[in-house]
Design an enzyme around this catalytic site. Sequence first.
Site, PDB file in Angstrom:
ATOM      1  N   HIS A  96      15.358  15.626 -63.326  1.00  0.00           N
ATOM      2  CA  HIS A  96      13.898  15.635 -63.185  1.00  0.00           C
ATOM      3  C   HIS A  96      13.494  14.744 -62.015  1.00  0.00           C
ATOM      4  O   HIS A  96      14.171  13.767 -61.699  1.00  0.00           O
ATOM      5  CB  HIS A  96      13.242  15.155 -64.482  1.00  0.00           C
ATOM      6  CG  HIS A  96      11.761  15.319 -64.511  1.00  0.00           C
ATOM      7  ND1 HIS A  96      10.911  14.393 -63.938  1.00  0.00           N
ATOM      8  CD2 HIS A  96      10.973  16.296 -65.025  1.00  0.00           C
ATOM      9  CE1 HIS A  96       9.663  14.799 -64.098  1.00  0.00           C
ATOM     10  NE2 HIS A  96       9.672  15.946 -64.758  1.00  0.00           N
ATOM     11  N   GLU A 168      10.357  22.612 -60.385  1.00  0.00           N
ATOM     12  CA  GLU A 168       9.296  21.643 -60.628  1.00  0.00           C
ATOM     13  C   GLU A 168       8.969  20.901 -59.332  1.00  0.00           C
ATOM     14  O   GLU A 168       9.548  19.843 -59.052  1.00  0.00           O
ATOM     15  CB  GLU A 168       9.712  20.641 -61.708  1.00  0.00           C
ATOM     16  CG  GLU A 168       9.920  21.271 -63.076  1.00  0.00           C
ATOM     17  CD  GLU A 168       9.853  20.250 -64.200  1.00  0.00           C
ATOM     18  OE1 GLU A 168       9.446  20.637 -65.297  1.00  0.00           O
ATOM     19  OE2 GLU A 168      10.193  19.079 -63.961  1.00  0.00           O
ATOM     20  N   SER A 214       2.435  20.920 -64.633  1.00  0.00           N
ATOM     21  CA  SER A 214       1.050  21.139 -65.059  1.00  0.00           C
ATOM     22  C   SER A 214       0.835  22.539 -65.632  1.00  0.00           C
ATOM     23  O   SER A 214      -0.188  23.182 -65.370  1.00  0.00           O
ATOM     24  CB  SER A 214       0.082  20.870 -63.895  1.00  0.00           C
ATOM     25  OG  SER A 214       0.249  19.550 -63.409  1.00  0.00           O
TER      26      SER A 214
END
Length: 258
Positions: A96, A168, A214
Site C-alpha cells: 500500500h 491505488e 475513495s
Amino acid sequence: MRNPIVGISLKMYQNRIDAARAFAHGIVEEVGEETKIEQFMCPGMGVIYSVAMILKESRIGLGVQNIAPTVNGALTGEFSVESLRDMRGSYAEIGHIERRTIFSETDELINQKVRVALKNDITPVLCIGEVIKTDDYAEIKDLMKKQLFLDLFQINGEEAARVILAYEPAWAVGKTSAASAVHVHQVHRLIREAVTELYDQQTAEKIRIIYGGSVSPENTPLIVSDENVDGVFVGRFGHDPKRYASIVEIVKKAKERA
C-alpha cells in the site's frame, strides 16, 4: 470469466474490540452469504482475531494489511502468515502507498512479501499506482510495468495469476473523490497490457485488477462498468455496513450485465 471481488481495509480506524466486532457483525448480516461476489476484509492489526472469529461463519474472507517478509524469525513487531493461516485468513494487502512512503518499503521487500504469501497459499493484494497525478498514460504504463516487474520478480505466470492487483493512485487515496472512471478504465487496460508483456496473454486474462482510492456507492457504478475492472477495494466510505453492502450489490449487478 474472472470472479469479481470487493475488499475493504479498515486501516487503523477501528482499534477497539467491541467496535470492530460490531462492524464485522454488521457486514456479515448484510452480505455474509453473498455467493456471486468474492469478498475480503482487512481489519486493524489489534483486532484481527476478534474479527476472524466472526468472519469464519460467513463467506467473507479474512485479510491483513501487512505481513512479514519471512514466515518466522527475529522480526520484532511484525505479523506472520502463520498467524493468518491459523485464523483461517487467506488475503494479505501488500505494498500500500502508506507502507511504501511512510514506512519506506522498497519493491524488493514487497516482492519478498508477495512470494511468502504465495508460498503459504495466501492471496496477495498487491497495491500499485502512481504518486503524482498525470494524464501522460505512456508514463503511467511505464511506471506500472516497472512496479510489476520488481514486485513480481521471480514469480512465474501461474503464480502471478493468483495475485490481485489493486490500482491505488496515491493522489486519490484518502481524498474527497476518486479518480475518474475514464482514468481508471484506461490505467486498468494499461496494467493488463503490462502483464501481457511481462508474462503472456493468458496470465493477463486471468489476473484480477481492482480499483481503490475513495471508492463509494456513488462512484462505483461507473468505475466497475469496464471489463478490465474486476472490483473495488473500499476504504472509509465503506465504514457503514449498509453502504459497504450497497457497493457489493452494485458490483454484482454490473458484472451480471457484462
